[in-house]
Design an enzyme around this catalytic site. Structure first.
Site, PDB file in Angstrom:
ATOM      1  CB  SER A   1      -3.200  -7.178   4.439  1.00  0.00           C
ATOM      2  OG  SER A   1      -3.174  -6.362   3.280  1.00  0.00           O
TER       3      SER A   1
ATOM      4  CE  LYS B   1      -3.158 -12.071   5.467  1.00  0.00           C
ATOM      5  NZ  LYS B   1      -2.300 -12.917   6.307  1.00  0.00           N
TER       6      LYS B   1
ATOM      7  CE1 TYR C   1      -3.947  -9.620   1.084  1.00  0.00           C
ATOM      8  CE2 TYR C   1      -3.356 -11.851   1.755  1.00  0.00           C
ATOM      9  CZ  TYR C   1      -3.183 -10.473   1.859  1.00  0.00           C
ATOM     10  OH  TYR C   1      -2.262  -9.957   2.727  1.00  0.00           O
TER      11      TYR C   1
HETATM   12  C1  WQD Z   1       0.814  -1.000  -6.042  1.00  0.00           C
HETATM   13  C2  WQD Z   1       0.513   0.032  -7.122  1.00  0.00           C
HETATM   14  C3  WQD Z   1      -0.850  -0.783  -8.912  1.00  0.00           C
HETATM   15  C4  WQD Z   1       2.032  -3.545 -10.637  1.00  0.00           C
HETATM   16  C5  WQD Z   1      -1.264  -5.403  -2.663  1.00  0.00           C
HETATM   17  C6  WQD Z   1      -2.212  -6.086  -1.719  1.00  0.00           C
HETATM   18  C7  WQD Z   1      -1.843  -5.756  -0.309  1.00  0.00           C
HETATM   19  C8  WQD Z   1      -0.389  -6.094  -0.063  1.00  0.00           C
HETATM   20  C9  WQD Z   1       0.509  -5.387  -1.063  1.00  0.00           C
HETATM   21  C10 WQD Z   1      -0.353  -8.297   0.900  1.00  0.00           C
HETATM   22  C11 WQD Z   1      -0.947  -0.032  -7.601  1.00  0.00           C
HETATM   23  C12 WQD Z   1       0.543  -0.367  -9.404  1.00  0.00           C
HETATM   24  C13 WQD Z   1       1.430  -2.615  -9.802  1.00  0.00           C
HETATM   25  C14 WQD Z   1       2.354  -3.176 -11.975  1.00  0.00           C
HETATM   26  C15 WQD Z   1       1.472  -0.997 -11.577  1.00  0.00           C
HETATM   27  N1  WQD Z   1      -0.174  -7.500  -0.140  1.00  0.00           N
HETATM   28  N2  WQD Z   1       1.165  -1.364 -10.280  1.00  0.00           N
HETATM   29  N3  WQD Z   1       2.065  -1.909 -12.397  1.00  0.00           N
HETATM   30  O1  WQD Z   1      -2.250  -3.489  -4.872  1.00  0.00           O
HETATM   31  O2  WQD Z   1      -1.236  -1.686  -3.359  1.00  0.00           O
HETATM   32  O3  WQD Z   1      -1.393  -4.009  -2.532  1.00  0.00           O
HETATM   33  O4  WQD Z   1       0.057  -5.787  -2.365  1.00  0.00           O
HETATM   34  O5  WQD Z   1      -0.581  -8.027   2.042  1.00  0.00           O
HETATM   35  O6  WQD Z   1      -2.665  -6.527   0.533  1.00  0.00           O
HETATM   36  O7  WQD Z   1      -3.503  -5.591  -1.966  1.00  0.00           O
HETATM   37  O8  WQD Z   1       0.227  -3.464  -4.306  1.00  0.00           O
HETATM   38  O9  WQD Z   1       2.276  -3.596  -5.650  1.00  0.00           O
HETATM   39  O10 WQD Z   1       0.171  -4.738  -6.524  1.00  0.00           O
HETATM   40  O11 WQD Z   1       0.346  -2.246  -6.537  1.00  0.00           O
HETATM   41  O12 WQD Z   1       1.203   0.146 -12.008  1.00  0.00           O
HETATM   42  O13 WQD Z   1       2.914  -3.983 -12.801  1.00  0.00           O
HETATM   43  O14 WQD Z   1       1.332  -0.243  -8.244  1.00  0.00           O
HETATM   44  O15 WQD Z   1      -1.836  -0.381  -9.846  1.00  0.00           O
HETATM   45  O16 WQD Z   1      -1.392   1.274  -7.873  1.00  0.00           O
HETATM   46  P1  WQD Z   1      -1.253  -3.085  -3.839  1.00  0.00           P
HETATM   47  P2  WQD Z   1       0.794  -3.595  -5.794  1.00  0.00           P
END
Ligand code: WQD
Length: 336
Positions: free
Chosen positions: A124, A152, A148
């Site tokens: 990841s 990895k 998490y």
């Molecule tokens: C993306 C953006 C949030 C939800 C994570 C893991 C990564 C991978 C993908 C496994 C951020 C914003 C989110 C919401 C929002 N997973 N957001 N409102 O955090 O980039 O990555 O998932 O491998 O390892 O770390 O993904 O989709 O959670 O967030 O504003 O209700 O969307 O703040 O900026 P992230 P995400």
């Protein structure tokens, strides 16, 4: 060649199985069904129009894993099985270390026993942490900001140590950025297990008015529109990246990391507006406080995968939004 796909009924695993089969490979899928459902087997069969082999296996039980290698003549492994929720890993770190580490160590031992020495590992972009300058390069110093991500990171180090000692092994470490989208048939996609963490499941719920408003975590970041920037990649591009990595380890020894992203960053608000444009659905949202642990910009440098794997993401953000929405409408009645 028979490829063992662990976690093959999951979001990324199921889409990778489709691509593998469509490229003429034969697959054995194992999954413990903790974060997936058995009907994904029939969905994959519907897409590829052929029967597939699925065995329910708990990888924490090494004997069950060994039975699979005894029964089938496996040539290589793509290892997806593992828990992947950042927020859940913070609440239950031990569960994450036990599940993700022990299942992978069990797999390595059994592979070694059966002389199966080709492995593609699901890692990841989280391993880049929050101090590296984007676009993230595979050569960067790594540091994971949550349990998490640390599973990895530790597993990447274990696999590379193992490949250094056992120099007849081939291991590819695939670092995913933000996978979204769904198979164009509407038969496969990300199952809405529990309270989703990721952005797209929340966008889909807001679009179908299952929630009042989408919460945008932070609007005061140092970006063009104040929201975070991410490298969203279509799940089918991500799946194909694994097929290309498999081809690579067929011909190359050692342990190599590859970024799987588009190299293009879009903000959270960009995604919301693109989703509204391509689907015609309104996304009610409100900007709230930042989310703990979020990094401002996470975008991949994709040169290594493009040159060495001869792989390049081809779907656009519009496709990702359109395909996600089609899937979500198809499974609205789905209960998991
Ligand atoms: C993306 C953006 C949030 C939800 C994570 C893991 C990564 C991978 C993908 C496994 C951020 C914003 C989110 C919401 C929002 N997973 N957001 N409102 O955090 O980039 O990555 O998932 O491998 O390892 O770390 O993904 O989709 O959670 O967030 O504003 O209700 O969307 O703040 O900026 P992230 P995400």
């Amino acid at each position: 060649m028979t490829i063992l796909v662990t976690g093959g009924l999951g979001f990324i695993g199921s889409h990778t199985v489709v691509d593998l089969i469509e490229q003429g490979n034969s697959c054995i899928i194992i999954d413990n069904l903790s974060k997936s459902t058995i009907d994904v087997v029939a969905r994959i069969e519907e897409v590829v129009q052929k029967k597939i082999t699925f065995i329910q296996v708990e990888m924490l039980e090494q004997k069950a894993l060994r039975d699979v290698f005894t029964t089938y003549n496996i040539s290589s492994v793509i290892h997806f099985a593992g828990y992947k929720s950042v927020s859940e890993s913070i609440k239950k770190p031990l569960l994450y270390y036990q599940n993700n580490l022990i299942s992978t160590l069990n797999l390595l031992e059994v592979m070694n026993e059966f002389n199966v020495k080709k492995l593609v590992f699901s890692s990841s972009a989280t391993v880049y942490g929050d101090f590296n300058q984007p676009p993230m390069k595979e050569t960067y110093t790594l540091q994971a900001p949550n349990p998490y991500g640390r599973t990895k990171l530790i597993l990447e180090e274990i696999l590379c140590d193992f490949a250094t000692t056992n120099n007849d092994w081939s291991i590819a470490l695939m670092r995913y950025f933000n996978p979204i989208g769904a198979h164009k048939s509407g038969l496969l996609g990300e199952l809405p297990f529990g309270v989703p963490n990721n952005l797209m499941p929340h966008v889909l719920k807001a679009a179908s008015s299952e929630t009042n408003k989408l919460q945008v975590f932070g609007g005061d970041y140092d970006t063009e529109d104040g929201s975070c920037i991410r490298d969203f990649i279509h799940i089918m591009d991500l799946a194909n990246g694994h097929v290309k990595a498999l081809n690579y380890i067929e011909k190359n020894l050692g342990c190599e990391a590859f970024n799987l992203g588009t190299g293009i960053g879009y903000s959270v608000l960009n995604l919301i507006h693109t989703f509204e444009k391509v689907t015609g659905e309104k996304i009610p949202y409100e900007i709230v406080d930042r989310r703990e642990g979020d990094i401002v910009v996470s975008v991949a440098d994709v040169k290594k995968a493009e040159t060495i794997l001869e792989w390049k993401a081809k779907y656009r953000l519009e496709d990702m939004c359109k395909d996600s929405w089609r899937w979500y409408q198809a499974i609205k009645e789905y209960t998991v």
